[in-house]
Design a protein around this motif. Structure first.
Motif, PDB file in Angstrom:
ATOM      1  N   LEU A  14     -13.133  30.816 -13.737  1.00 35.85           N
ATOM      2  CA  LEU A  14     -13.490  30.900 -12.320  1.00 35.85           C
ATOM      3  C   LEU A  14     -14.557  32.070 -11.964  1.00 35.85           C
ATOM      4  O   LEU A  14     -15.325  31.975 -11.124  1.00 35.85           O
ATOM      5  CB  LEU A  14     -12.415  31.173 -11.497  1.00 35.85           C
ATOM      6  CG  LEU A  14     -11.526  30.149 -11.225  1.00 35.85           C
ATOM      7  CD1 LEU A  14     -10.288  30.186 -10.473  1.00 35.85           C
ATOM      8  CD2 LEU A  14     -12.345  28.962 -10.592  1.00 35.85           C
ATOM      9  N   CYS A  27     -14.712  25.433 -16.134  1.00 36.20           N
ATOM     10  CA  CYS A  27     -14.794  25.829 -15.042  1.00 36.20           C
ATOM     11  C   CYS A  27     -14.000  24.875 -14.002  1.00 36.20           C
ATOM     12  O   CYS A  27     -13.142  25.203 -13.014  1.00 36.20           O
ATOM     13  CB  CYS A  27     -16.326  25.885 -14.282  1.00 36.20           C
ATOM     14  SG  CYS A  27     -16.495  26.523 -12.660  1.00 36.20           S
ATOM     15  N   LEU A  28     -14.509  23.380 -14.043  1.00 34.19           N
ATOM     16  CA  LEU A  28     -13.630  22.426 -13.280  1.00 34.19           C
ATOM     17  C   LEU A  28     -12.155  22.356 -13.508  1.00 34.19           C
ATOM     18  O   LEU A  28     -11.428  22.444 -12.791  1.00 34.19           O
ATOM     19  CB  LEU A  28     -14.173  21.202 -13.682  1.00 34.19           C
ATOM     20  CG  LEU A  28     -15.528  20.841 -13.056  1.00 34.19           C
ATOM     21  CD1 LEU A  28     -16.054  19.395 -13.066  1.00 34.19           C
ATOM     22  CD2 LEU A  28     -15.950  21.178 -11.737  1.00 34.19           C
ATOM     23  N   ILE A  31     -10.597  25.374 -11.772  1.00 37.27           N
ATOM     24  CA  ILE A  31     -10.424  24.799 -10.219  1.00 37.27           C
ATOM     25  C   ILE A  31      -9.274  23.721 -10.083  1.00 37.27           C
ATOM     26  O   ILE A  31      -8.579  23.721  -8.944  1.00 37.27           O
ATOM     27  CB  ILE A  31     -11.679  24.291  -9.710  1.00 37.27           C
ATOM     28  CG1 ILE A  31     -12.857  25.467  -9.926  1.00 37.27           C
ATOM     29  CG2 ILE A  31     -11.704  23.782  -8.241  1.00 37.27           C
ATOM     30  CD1 ILE A  31     -14.266  24.803  -9.493  1.00 37.27           C
ATOM     31  N   ARG A  34      -6.102  25.510  -9.909  1.00 32.13           N
ATOM     32  CA  ARG A  34      -6.013  26.003  -8.231  1.00 32.13           C
ATOM     33  C   ARG A  34      -5.472  25.031  -7.491  1.00 32.13           C
ATOM     34  O   ARG A  34      -4.634  25.158  -6.676  1.00 32.13           O
ATOM     35  CB  ARG A  34      -7.088  26.717  -7.950  1.00 32.13           C
ATOM     36  CG  ARG A  34      -7.425  28.274  -8.585  1.00 32.13           C
ATOM     37  CD  ARG A  34      -8.731  28.823  -7.995  1.00 32.13           C
ATOM     38  NE  ARG A  34      -8.472  29.062  -6.597  1.00 32.13           N
ATOM     39  CZ  ARG A  34      -9.637  29.185  -5.686  1.00 32.13           C
ATOM     40  NH1 ARG A  34     -10.844  29.493  -6.297  1.00 32.13           N
ATOM     41  NH2 ARG A  34      -9.431  29.156  -4.329  1.00 32.13           N
ATOM     42  N   ALA A 137     -18.626  20.798  -6.695  1.00 30.24           N
ATOM     43  CA  ALA A 137     -18.329  21.280  -7.992  1.00 30.24           C
ATOM     44  C   ALA A 137     -19.496  22.185  -8.642  1.00 30.24           C
ATOM     45  O   ALA A 137     -19.130  23.004  -9.495  1.00 30.24           O
ATOM     46  CB  ALA A 137     -17.966  19.948  -8.509  1.00 30.24           C
ATOM     47  N   SER A 140     -19.616  25.455  -6.946  1.00 33.81           N
ATOM     48  CA  SER A 140     -18.323  26.256  -7.458  1.00 33.81           C
ATOM     49  C   SER A 140     -18.727  26.837  -8.661  1.00 33.81           C
ATOM     50  O   SER A 140     -18.035  27.990  -8.954  1.00 33.81           O
ATOM     51  CB  SER A 140     -17.345  25.379  -7.576  1.00 33.81           C
ATOM     52  OG  SER A 140     -16.758  24.652  -6.250  1.00 33.81           O
ATOM     53  N   CYS A 141     -19.653  26.279  -9.536  1.00 36.56           N
ATOM     54  CA  CYS A 141     -19.424  26.789 -11.041  1.00 36.56           C
ATOM     55  C   CYS A 141     -21.046  27.352 -11.246  1.00 36.56           C
ATOM     56  O   CYS A 141     -21.157  27.966 -12.290  1.00 36.56           O
ATOM     57  CB  CYS A 141     -19.500  25.805 -11.965  1.00 36.56           C
ATOM     58  SG  CYS A 141     -17.700  25.109 -11.757  1.00 36.56           S
ATOM     59  N   GLN A 147     -19.686  31.396  -5.575  1.00 38.39           N
ATOM     60  CA  GLN A 147     -18.689  30.474  -6.195  1.00 38.39           C
ATOM     61  C   GLN A 147     -17.426  30.305  -5.546  1.00 38.39           C
ATOM     62  O   GLN A 147     -16.933  29.315  -5.289  1.00 38.39           O
ATOM     63  CB  GLN A 147     -18.664  30.985  -7.477  1.00 38.39           C
ATOM     64  CG  GLN A 147     -19.806  30.537  -8.475  1.00 38.39           C
ATOM     65  CD  GLN A 147     -19.633  31.147  -9.863  1.00 38.39           C
ATOM     66  OE1 GLN A 147     -19.993  32.238 -10.262  1.00 38.39           O
ATOM     67  NE2 GLN A 147     -19.263  30.125 -10.646  1.00 38.39           N
ATOM     68  N   GLN A 151     -15.728  26.993  -4.142  1.00 32.56           N
ATOM     69  CA  GLN A 151     -14.442  26.623  -4.813  1.00 32.56           C
ATOM     70  C   GLN A 151     -13.457  26.362  -3.790  1.00 32.56           C
ATOM     71  O   GLN A 151     -12.583  25.464  -3.834  1.00 32.56           O
ATOM     72  CB  GLN A 151     -13.939  27.719  -6.022  1.00 32.56           C
ATOM     73  CG  GLN A 151     -14.893  27.819  -6.942  1.00 32.56           C
ATOM     74  CD  GLN A 151     -14.773  29.077  -7.676  1.00 32.56           C
ATOM     75  OE1 GLN A 151     -13.762  29.932  -7.259  1.00 32.56           O
ATOM     76  NE2 GLN A 151     -15.712  29.478  -8.825  1.00 32.56           N
TER      77      GLN A 151
END
Length: 395
Positions: A14, A27-28, A31, A34, A137, A140-141, A147, A151
């Motif tokens: 993250l 990274c996905l 997420i 989370r 997405a 987010s990355c 970010q 996210q």
């Protein structure tokens, strides 16, 4: 509330900007962990994030800087034009019963709700085309310091899908993740969207009643005061100090009246102790406005005074109000969408490649305008204003 502790690998993913396909998937995965801890099912996470590829044009859109700052008169001309006013009046009539119910429930002026709809998506015609999950997405990355924000919005989107409020295939919007008729961010949707048509779902994409009711709820929660105006145009006294103006510099209306501020027709200000501010969006030589708490409620929808003024003025025009009495301080006024299309059509006839005339001013149109200005001896600004349109119409 129990605090969720993520694995060290997830925290690493993250916090790092991925540079490869593998790191994007890592990274996905973080997420997804989370989202799972926040109650999103593994099936939704797998279906939405599994095998997802980034859309780097989203990053381009985020980083793209406009070639010139849009003057307030251009901004207003494109958003509050005859077409949007006429369409707004039609929508006000078409959804009259829905809006009456919304007003009874939330106390918000129906014309303001319709104006938000008009500015945000041109009454549903321009909701955006980017798949939310893919856009968020990617952001987010790859979005650097932002970010964490994106996210959170991605996880909110997964929650929306899990709830079943909106058809996942219809979750498209802007590059930043705003979606629906009135362009809610996913986290805002979760907090403030409401069911306006009674079907048990909160669908701001495919249900206009849901979108209108949700927008009114947003404004009400932002401090809208029923039965009062956003503000109106005023006339300033000679020598008025511009430093006194500003949306947050509120004084009792009587204090402004004592300084010599009047309504635009010269009538005295009325309202006594109501707190208000003076707004000078183009400086002391342009239109001036007294604005109240309801202007701040509109401003909260998208924190820009020009945006709030466009919605406020459009709402007045939808109700039958007149354009501003004071002209903008420019010798090159902005163009309506119809005029921008006309400008592009004239440029195309001159042999310039500006694409299909649609009123949207892009780099091709700007470069063509600059060439025309150079040829005609006009200041070379690329500005799509009345000067170049008039010159082209003259041949």
């Amino acid at each position: 509330m129990k605090k969720t502790v993520l694995p060290a690998l997830a925290l690493l993913a993250l916090s790092a900007l991925p540079a490869t396909a593998a790191s994007f998937q890592q990274c996905l995965s973080a997420i997804g962990a989370r989202a799972g801890a926040a109650g999103v099912s593994s099936s939704v996470i797998s279906r939405q994030l599994g095998g997802l590829q980034p859309d780097m044009t989203v990053i381009d859109a985020m980083n793209k800087q406009p070639e010139f700052k849009t003057p307030i008169w251009d901004y207003m001309a494109s958003l509050v034009d005859a077409q949007r006013v006429a369409d707004g009046k039609q929508m006000l009539a078409r959804y009259g019963s829905v809006l009456s119910g919304v007003q009874r429930r939330y106390g918000v002026d129906p014309a303001v709700v319709v104006a938000v709809w008009g500015v945000e998506s041109n009454y549903g015609e321009s909701k955006g085309t980017r798949p939310l999950v893919q856009s968020l997405a990617t952001l987010s990355c790859y979005a650097g310091r932002r970010q964490a924000y994106f996210q959170g919005e991605l996880i909110a989107t997964l929650k929306i899908i899990q709830r079943g409020d909106v058809n996942p295939d219809h979750l498209v919007g802007s590059w930043a993740g705003a979606f629906g008729n009135t362009q809610f961010m996913p986290s805002t949707f979760l907090r403030l969207a409401v069911d306006g048509d009674g079907d048990g779902r909160r669908d701001v994409v495919d249900s206009v009643p849901d979108a209108l009711a949700s927008t009114a709820n947003y404004l009400a929660r932002s401090g809208w005061t029923a039965g009062t105006r956003w503000g109106y145009e005023v006339r300033l006294p000679p020598g008025f100090k511009a430093g006194l103006a500003g949306r947050t510099k509120k004084r009792p209306l009587g204090a402004w009246a004592a300084m010599g501020v009047t309504r635009i027709d010269g009538a005295p200000l009325q309202g006594g102790n109501a707190r208000a501010a003076i707004l000078l969006p183009a400086g002391p030589q342009g239109p001036a406005f007294v604005v109240f708490r309801n202007f701040d409620a509109i401003y909260s929808y998208n924190a820009a005074e020009s945006y709030a003024l466009a919605i406020a003025h459009l709402s007045d025009r939808i109700r039958g109000g007149s354009p501003f009495a004071t002209p903008w301080p420019t010798d090159d006024p902005g163009l309506s969408r119809a005029q921008r299309k006309e400008l592009q059509a004239l440029l195309a006839r001159k042999g310039y490649d500006v694409g299909t005339p649609d009123g949207s001013i892009g780099n091709k149109t700007i470069q063509a305008i600059r060439d025309v200005q150079r040829r005609l001896g006009l200041p070379v600004t690329g500005h799509p204003g009345l000067q170049v349109l008039t010159a082209l119409k003259r041949g």
